[in-house]
Design a protein around this motif. Structure first.
Motif, PDB file in Angstrom:
ATOM      1  N   PHE A  70      -3.218  -6.832   5.119  1.00 39.63           N
ATOM      2  CA  PHE A  70      -3.015  -5.934   4.318  1.00 39.63           C
ATOM      3  C   PHE A  70      -1.723  -5.188   4.631  1.00 39.63           C
ATOM      4  CE2 PHE A  70      -7.478  -6.432   3.466  1.00 39.63           C
ATOM      5  CZ  PHE A  70      -7.825  -5.626   2.164  1.00 39.63           C
ATOM      6  N   VAL A  94       0.585  -1.965   4.483  1.00 43.65           N
ATOM      7  CA  VAL A  94       0.092  -0.441   3.733  1.00 43.65           C
ATOM      8  C   VAL A  94       1.314   0.321   4.420  1.00 43.65           C
ATOM      9  CG1 VAL A  94      -2.252  -1.114   3.808  1.00 43.65           C
ATOM     10  CG2 VAL A  94      -1.291  -0.080   6.017  1.00 43.65           C
ATOM     11  N   VAL A 109      -0.466   5.299   0.626  1.00 44.21           N
ATOM     12  CA  VAL A 109      -0.956   4.133  -0.165  1.00 44.21           C
ATOM     13  C   VAL A 109      -2.027   4.770  -1.314  1.00 44.21           C
ATOM     14  CG1 VAL A 109      -2.684   3.462   1.536  1.00 44.21           C
ATOM     15  CG2 VAL A 109      -2.087   1.539  -0.056  1.00 44.21           C
ATOM     16  N   GLU A 166      -7.217   1.562  -3.522  1.00 43.19           N
ATOM     17  CA  GLU A 166      -6.831   0.176  -3.263  1.00 43.19           C
ATOM     18  C   GLU A 166      -6.675  -0.326  -2.101  1.00 43.19           C
ATOM     19  OE1 GLU A 166      -3.021  -0.566  -5.519  1.00 43.19           O
ATOM     20  OE2 GLU A 166      -3.797   0.557  -7.210  1.00 43.19           O
ATOM     21  N   ILE A 167      -6.890   0.449  -1.032  1.00 43.90           N
ATOM     22  CA  ILE A 167      -6.884   0.069   0.379  1.00 43.90           C
ATOM     23  C   ILE A 167      -8.301   0.221   0.950  1.00 43.90           C
ATOM     24  CG2 ILE A 167      -6.266   2.422   1.349  1.00 43.90           C
ATOM     25  CD1 ILE A 167      -5.517  -1.157   3.017  1.00 43.90           C
ATOM     26  N   PHE A 175     -10.505  -3.502   1.524  1.00 43.45           N
ATOM     27  CA  PHE A 175     -10.658  -3.769   2.729  1.00 43.45           C
ATOM     28  C   PHE A 175     -12.285  -3.913   3.087  1.00 43.45           C
ATOM     29  CE2 PHE A 175     -10.246  -2.531   7.363  1.00 43.45           C
ATOM     30  CZ  PHE A 175      -9.451  -3.399   7.817  1.00 43.45           C
ATOM     31  N   ALA A 212      -5.027  -4.425   9.075  1.00 41.47           N
ATOM     32  CA  ALA A 212      -4.238  -3.757   8.309  1.00 41.47           C
ATOM     33  C   ALA A 212      -2.897  -3.400   9.154  1.00 41.47           C
ATOM     34  CB  ALA A 212      -4.910  -2.452   8.109  1.00 41.47           C
ATOM     35  N   THR A 230      -3.772   8.358   2.709  1.00 38.51           N
ATOM     36  CA  THR A 230      -3.820   7.807   1.518  1.00 38.51           C
ATOM     37  C   THR A 230      -3.901   8.996   0.330  1.00 38.51           C
ATOM     38  OG1 THR A 230      -6.295   8.034   1.327  1.00 38.51           O
ATOM     39  CG2 THR A 230      -5.298   6.172   2.479  1.00 38.51           C
ATOM     40  N   PRO A 269      -1.575  -3.017  -1.328  1.00 37.75           N
ATOM     41  CA  PRO A 269      -2.047  -2.061  -2.166  1.00 37.75           C
ATOM     42  C   PRO A 269      -0.908  -1.142  -2.724  1.00 37.75           C
ATOM     43  CG  PRO A 269      -2.911  -2.004   0.051  1.00 37.75           C
ATOM     44  CD  PRO A 269      -1.854  -2.941   0.164  1.00 37.75           C
TER      45      PRO A 269
END
Length: 113
Positions: A8, A10, A14, A18-19, A23, A35, A48, A87
């Motif tokens: 991932f 990131v 983000v 979507e994370i 995940f 990540a 986020t 993401p």
């Protein structure tokens, strides 16, 4: 199904869902998820954001979770990953010029294998 390693990529702000959702779901079915974020080390967190349409012609942005980075961006070996999740939210716009990120994307692309 054999467990796979998923990367991932990131960054701060983000898109939360979507994370968090991919995940956790990929881990739940047995995959190993790493990540990473440029300039962050394992244990650091990113912020986020939750984007929502609330009756306006554009979305609003609200704080989401603090998401913990669990791998080192500088140490990632793209050959060890079977998949990539990038993401949405703000990070793609900020990350796209990072030379290391471009290297990772080229090596993780199915057309280059």
């Amino acid at each position: 199904m054999a467990a796979k390693r998923i990367l991932f990529l990131v960054g701060d702000f983000v898109e939360d869902y979507e994370i968090m959702v991919p995940f956790q779901m990929l881990q739940m079915i047995g995959h190993h998820c790493d990540a990473v974020c440029p300039d962050k080390k394992p244990g650091d967190t990113i912020l986020t954001a939750i984007h929502a349409f609330e009756g306006h012609p554009t979305y609003s942005e609200k704080p989401g979770h603090r998401f913990r980075i669990n791998a080192d961006f500088a140490a990632v070996d793209p050959a060890t990953y079977a998949g990539l999740v990038l993401p949405g939210g703000r990070p793609p716009a900020h990350l796209r010029l990072n030379p290391r990120l471009l290297h990772l994307l080229l090596h993780l692309s199915p057309t280059t294998k």
